[in-house]
Every structure is written in structure tokens, then in C-alpha cells.
Design an enzyme around this catalytic site. Structure first.
Site, PDB file in Angstrom:
ATOM      1  N   ASP A  18       0.266   0.458   6.891  1.00  0.00           N
ATOM      2  CA  ASP A  18      -0.075   0.512   5.463  1.00  0.00           C
ATOM      3  C   ASP A  18      -0.286   1.963   5.019  1.00  0.00           C
ATOM      4  O   ASP A  18      -1.160   2.653   5.535  1.00  0.00           O
ATOM      5  CB  ASP A  18      -1.345  -0.299   5.204  1.00  0.00           C
ATOM      6  CG  ASP A  18      -1.577  -0.597   3.723  1.00  0.00           C
ATOM      7  OD1 ASP A  18      -1.060   0.145   2.876  1.00  0.00           O
ATOM      8  OD2 ASP A  18      -2.263  -1.589   3.440  1.00  0.00           O
ATOM      9  N   HIS A  62       2.271  -2.409   3.822  1.00  0.00           N
ATOM     10  CA  HIS A  62       1.340  -3.062   2.905  1.00  0.00           C
ATOM     11  C   HIS A  62       1.845  -4.446   2.484  1.00  0.00           C
ATOM     12  O   HIS A  62       2.901  -4.571   1.865  1.00  0.00           O
ATOM     13  CB  HIS A  62       1.147  -2.172   1.676  1.00  0.00           C
ATOM     14  CG  HIS A  62       0.060  -2.640   0.762  1.00  0.00           C
ATOM     15  ND1 HIS A  62      -1.268  -2.575   1.099  1.00  0.00           N
ATOM     16  CD2 HIS A  62       0.106  -3.174  -0.481  1.00  0.00           C
ATOM     17  CE1 HIS A  62      -1.995  -3.033   0.098  1.00  0.00           C
ATOM     18  NE2 HIS A  62      -1.188  -3.413  -0.878  1.00  0.00           N
ATOM     19  N   SER A  74      -4.598  -7.880  -1.421  1.00  0.00           N
ATOM     20  CA  SER A  74      -4.920  -6.524  -1.859  1.00  0.00           C
ATOM     21  C   SER A  74      -5.902  -6.549  -3.029  1.00  0.00           C
ATOM     22  O   SER A  74      -7.040  -6.960  -2.858  1.00  0.00           O
ATOM     23  CB  SER A  74      -3.631  -5.762  -2.198  1.00  0.00           C
ATOM     24  OG  SER A  74      -3.856  -4.375  -2.202  1.00  0.00           O
TER      25      SER A  74
END
Length: 340
Positions: free
Chosen positions: A223, A279, A103
Site C-alpha cells: 500500500d 491499496h 479505507s
């Protein structure tokens, strides 16, 4: 940390493979963790350890500052500068290394690739839930005092104000498609990273990014942290509207090849991977299938490992098949790396 049954089984297979087949030493890899996380957290440490054990490569999670706090409050440019110096000072990386970004860590990793003068070369770049085209809102922080203060400052000063840009890392990659003038003027990180400034596009950034051997872009189907999730594939909203989401190939960044993404893609070096999960919730089977091959030897080995063709660079074919079968048995077992 408690012993994991799957790790034990796969570890036995791994040791058996090394006993029966020659293995070429793989180059090291580094991991940059995401926001609200740290290298010593159970998820990140376990993730790094698994990949290192499976690949036979030395894996290093590179910490910036104190981890969780600084991941939020240190500007993303400053975090990238610190990461740059750390990789340059690691002698084990001097001949090149592979990079895994989680991320926000993918953004730091890209910054190292593009901005870091005198750094060792990155061979393969694996991005999990990367924020490559930006996000339209700050990731959910929580309900504590710090988060309330952060929300207040954004509302009072604006996400593109100098103070917020300096003291809130995600502000460096927030891109509001209906406020592009302020974005290009005030946002200090993403416009630079994506070479968006007309008349000031840096050919060195493009050259460095386009020099990657492989770019693996992993998007998580469920996500909801990233808005939109397609940013993990360089997809984003069109300028001026939230009405639709453009795939990467229809964005100006790709068409005009601002950072070399089109160059990489046309050379067959970009892997667009979509996995089931929220996520950064990746299964062990998906780690083996989509990450592991790019941490083993070189690009040719990666292709062989991914397709199951013969290769003497990491294990014999029967061991590769056994690994994949073992992974499928546990394909629903997920490794939660981070909340953000």
C-alpha cells in the site's frame, strides 16, 4: 456483468454444501466503500455480492450522497451522520449486523459504531486499509480541475482550516505529527474518533468500540496510498517526528486505551492481518480466509471456519476444506476495489 469461472465453481460448491448440510442463518452485513468509489461500481458490487453468496448473509452496500463526488467533498462527519441514520432505518439490521469498511469507509464505519446513538449493534468489524491512526498526506486525487482546486485550497488555507475541513473529506483524518497543536484544534473528525482531546475523552465512544465481538484489521503490504500503511493497524508516527513508525501497542492511544483497542486486543478480539497487494487489492483467497469467517453466524463459527474445525453453523468440514483448496488455486487473482 460477465460470469466469472471461479464464481461459477465456488457457487456450485456452495449450493452442494447447502443441499447436504444444515446451515444457520447468518446476520446481515453492510459495506461502506472508499473514497472515489460508489456502491454501484463493478469492484464494490462484485465484492459485496461474493461475500453475500459465500456467507449466505444479506449484504448491503450503503451509499452516501452520490458516491464518488460526495466521498471527496462532503465532510467525513456529515457522511458519518448520514450513515448513522441509514443503518438505524434499516429494519433488517435491528438485531445487529457485521460491518465491512473499505479505507475511508472504515472511518465512517467506526464513526457509526462510536457516535451513532440508538443504532443497532455491530458484531464484527472488518476493516480493509483503514485509516485508523490518520494519514500524513491527502491521498492522490489526480490531475483534473477539481484536484487542482483542492490542492490550491489546501495550500492557501491549510488542511485544518474550517473551510477545508467542511469541504474535503480526507482532511478529517489527516494527522501531521509535526503540527499536532493545529491538528487537535482544527481537525474535526479523527481527534474525536480516537478520543484524543485531553480532559474530554468520551467513555461512551470507548465502551461502544470495545463492545465489538471481533475487530479485523487488514493491512496491504504494498500500500502506497496510505502514509503510513501501518495506520491500518493503528500504527503511526511518534508525536513530533516522521523518523519512525510506532506499532499500535506503543502508541498512547493503545497504552492509555483511549478507544478500547487495548481492551479488545487483550481479550483476543483484534486480528492483525497483513496481506500481499496494493491499496484495496485483495485476492479471492484472502477474502475467504480473512473476511468470510466473520460474516458467518457468530464469533465461535468464525473461529471454526478460520481454523477448519468442525462446525454445523455454516457448512460441513469437508466443504470448508474444499473452499480453501479452491481458493488457493486462484490465490493470485485479485479483486481491485478502488483506486483510493
Amino acid at each position: 456483468m460477465a460470469s466469472h469461472p471461479l464464481i461459477t465453481i465456488l457457487g456450485a460448491v456452495y449450493l452442494l454444501a447447502f443441499a447436504l448440510a444444515p446451515v444457520t442463518q447468518s446476520i446481515p452485513f453492510v459495506v461502506f466503500h472508499g473514497i472515489s468509489d460508489k456502491c454501484s461500481s463493478e469492484g464494490v458490487a462484485h465484492f459485496t455480492e461474493l461475500l453475500s453468496n459465500w456467507s449466505g448473509s444479506e449484504g448491503h452496500c450503503i451509499e452516501i450522497g452520490d458516491g464518488i463526488w460526495d466521498s471527496w467533498t462532503m465532510s467525513i462527519l456529515e457522511q458519518t451522520a448520514i450513515a448513522c441514520e441509514k443503518v438505524k432505518n434499516m429494519s433488517k439490521l435491528s438485531d445487529g449486523y457485521n460491518l465491512v469498511g473499505l479505507s475511508q469507509g472504515s472511518m465512517i464505519g467506526r464513526g457509526v459504531v462510536e457516535f451513532c446513538d440508538g443504532a443497532p449493534p455491530v458484531k464484527n468489524f472488518i476493516s480493509l486499509a483503514g485509516i485508523h491512526a490518520g494519514i500524513a498526506s491527502i491521498p492522490f486525487c489526480g490531475s483534473g480541475v477539481f484536484c487542482a482546486l483542492m490542492d490550491y485550497l489546501i495550500e492557501l488555507l491549510g488542511v485544518y482550516s474550517a473551510y477545508v475541513q467542511e469541504h474535503l473529506a480526507p482532511a478529517g483524518y489527516v494527522k501531521i505529527p509535526t503540527d499536532l497543536a493545529k491538528y487537535l484544534k482544527g481537525c474535526k473528525f479523527l481527534p474525536k474518533l480516537n478520543n484524543e482531546h485531553v480532559g474530554h475523552r468520551n467513555s461512551t465512544y470507548k465502551e461502544r468500540f470495545a463492545s465489538l465481538q471481533n475487530l479485523v484489521l487488514i493491512m496491504f503490504e504494498q500500500d502506497t496510498v496510505l502514509q503510513p500503511k501501518e495506520t491500518s493497524w493503528f500504527g503511526y508516527y511518534p508525536d513530533g517526528t516522521f523518523d519512525t513508525i510506532l506499532p499500535a501497542q506503543e502508541t498512547e492511544l493503545y497504552i492509555e486505551d483511549w478507544v478500547g483497542l487495548k481492551t479488545l486486543d487483550e481479550a483476543g478480539k483484534v486480528k492483525f492481518i497483513n496481506v500481499s497487494g496494493h491499496h484495496l487489492q485483495i485476492s479471492l483467497a484472502d477474502m475467504q480466509e480473512y473476511i468470510l469467517p466473520y460474516l458467518v453466524d457468530d464469533a465461535a463459527s468464525a473461529k471454526n471456519a478460520a481454523t477448519g474445525t468442525a462446525s454445523s453453523s455454516w457448512t460441513t468440514p469437508w466443504v470448508q476444506r474444499l473452499y480453501r483448496r479452491m481458493g488457493r488455486l486462484f490465490e493470485d487473482r485479485r479483486l481491485l476495489l478502488s483506486v483510493h
